[in-house]
Design an enzyme around this catalytic site. Structure first.
Site, PDB file in Angstrom:
ATOM      1  N   THR A 116       0.840  -1.192   0.000  1.00 22.51           N
ATOM      2  CA  THR A 116       0.000   0.000   0.000  1.00 22.51           C
ATOM      3  C   THR A 116       0.878   1.246   0.000  1.00 22.51           C
ATOM      4  O   THR A 116       1.927   1.258   0.640  1.00 22.51           O
ATOM      5  CB  THR A 116      -0.901   0.003   1.252  1.00 22.51           C
ATOM      6  N   GLY A 129      -9.872  -4.177   1.421  1.00 23.46           N
ATOM      7  CA  GLY A 129      -9.351  -3.675   2.692  1.00 23.46           C
ATOM      8  C   GLY A 129      -9.808  -2.261   2.984  1.00 23.46           C
ATOM      9  O   GLY A 129     -10.831  -1.801   2.462  1.00 23.46           O
ATOM     10  N   THR A 184      -2.043   2.191   6.320  1.00 22.77           N
ATOM     11  CA  THR A 184      -1.522   0.972   5.715  1.00 22.77           C
ATOM     12  C   THR A 184      -1.447  -0.111   6.783  1.00 22.77           C
ATOM     13  O   THR A 184      -1.131   0.180   7.937  1.00 22.77           O
ATOM     14  CB  THR A 184      -0.134   1.193   5.093  1.00 22.77           C
ATOM     15  N   GLY A 185      -1.751  -1.349   6.399  1.00 25.97           N
ATOM     16  CA  GLY A 185      -1.681  -2.423   7.388  1.00 25.97           C
ATOM     17  C   GLY A 185      -2.795  -3.435   7.209  1.00 25.97           C
ATOM     18  O   GLY A 185      -3.325  -3.603   6.100  1.00 25.97           O
ATOM     19  N   GLY A 224      -6.051  -4.451   6.987  1.00 24.63           N
ATOM     20  CA  GLY A 224      -7.202  -3.615   6.676  1.00 24.63           C
ATOM     21  C   GLY A 224      -8.440  -3.837   7.510  1.00 24.63           C
ATOM     22  O   GLY A 224      -9.154  -2.880   7.834  1.00 24.63           O
TER      23      GLY A 224
END
Lengths: 133, 185
Positions: free
Chosen positions: A1, A31, A52-53, A55
């Site tokens: 992302t 996400g 970001t991560g 989701g």
């Protein structure tokens, strides 16, 4: 992302996020990145955010909007608000990070993973790039 | 000093011991190029929306990051990308999800925001809208990269092994996928 937040000369904030999703995902899983308020949010009165991560945790915590709301309703700084929302994600077992830029040009880049590719630039053009904790 | 732009290229298990000097230099160069693009856009007097779109396009065109050209693969071996953009002045927003043929999904998100009355479009409809809006449409092969393909093959292998070795893995009612850090791309 990938994500970007910016503050222009007229004082207007913007946020953008783009992602390829998760490796091996099924069933049309989506996400947080394209969901306004979860992975992406901008409001001139408060802050611009890109996440970001993992989701699912960002969606369930409405992270980007929550960060803005903490500034608007609770009067937190962008740094305090950033730490708070990542702590909520962490407490539920999620991980990742975010970038946030407030209307006054203050920033927060919290994350709870080993690293996050990230960079900043100031009004006078000074660029800084970080990868690890 | 006052900050005017911040970017990220994803978070996860990024350990210095796993990074070669060449790869780290490539990441730093790509992030610098993206920041420089955004900064120059702002310096030219353009809007923050112009700046974030231009910056994200640089990152989408770079195969190092999980977006655009560097997108990871789904279980079915496809690239399905998502993007969103929001204007802090007007609170207008646009997003696309599950698209596979739009070279720069962030520009499609902006087109949804500015050229439709909607906020989010998905799949083939979003791709048709992007085409009608004059955006660049590419063959899905454009997004293929060896590293991401190898990542999918590894994930499929791990899932296959796990389903054989761990009988609790296939639980009734659990049709989703296990999210491990190495799947963020």
């Amino acid at each position: 992302t990938v994500g970007a937040v910016a503050l222009d000369k007229s004082g207007n904030l913007a946020a953008a996020t783009s992602t390829g999703g998760m490796t091996n995902k099924k069933y049309g899983r989506i996400g947080d990145s394209p969901i306004i308020g979860a992975g992406t949010y901008a409001n001139n009165k408060t802050v611009a955010v890109s996440c970001t991560g993992w989701g699912e945790f960002y969606i369930r915590n409405v992270v980007a909007y929550d960060l803005s709301a903490l500034i608007a309703y609770k009067g937190l700084s962008v740094e305090e608000a950033g730490k708070t929302v990542i702590a909520k994600v962490d407490a539920m077992g999620g991980d990742g990070g975010l970038i946030a830029l407030d209307k006054d040009g203050n920033i927060a880049l919290p994350f709870n993973t080993e690293g996050m590719y990230r960079g900043t630039v100031t009004a006078d053009g000074k660029i800084e790039i970080y990868i690890y904790k | 000093g006052k900050y005017v732009m911040v970017i990220h290229g994803g978070a996860g298990t990024i350990l210095k011991k796993n990074m070669t000097p060449e790869k780290e230099a490539a990441y730093r160069a790509a992030l610098k190029e993206a920041l420089t693009t955004g900064y120059e856009t702002l310096q030219a007097g353009k809007t923050s929306i112009d700046a974030v779109e231009a910056t994200i396009r640089v990152l989408e065109d770079c195969p190092l990051f999980n977006a655009g050209k560097g997108a990871v693969f789904t279980h079915d071996g496809r690239n399905e990308m998502d993007a969103a953009i929001m204007n802090g002045k007007t609170l207008e927003a646009g997003a696309v999800a599950g698209v596979s043929t739009i070279r720069n999904p962030i520009s499609a998100a902006r087109a949804v925001m500015e050229k439709s009355e909607h906020v989010m479009m998905t799949g083939r409809g979003a791709e048709q809208f992007a085409k009608d809006a004059g955006l660049e449409i590419v063959d899905p092969k454009y997004f293929w990269t060896q590293e991401r393909w190898d990542g999918l093959q590894q994930a499929l292998k791990e899932d296959s092994l796990k389903s054989k070795l761990d009988h609790s893995y296939q639980q009734p009612g659990k049709l989703g996928i296990e999210n491990r850090d190495n799947k963020f791309g």
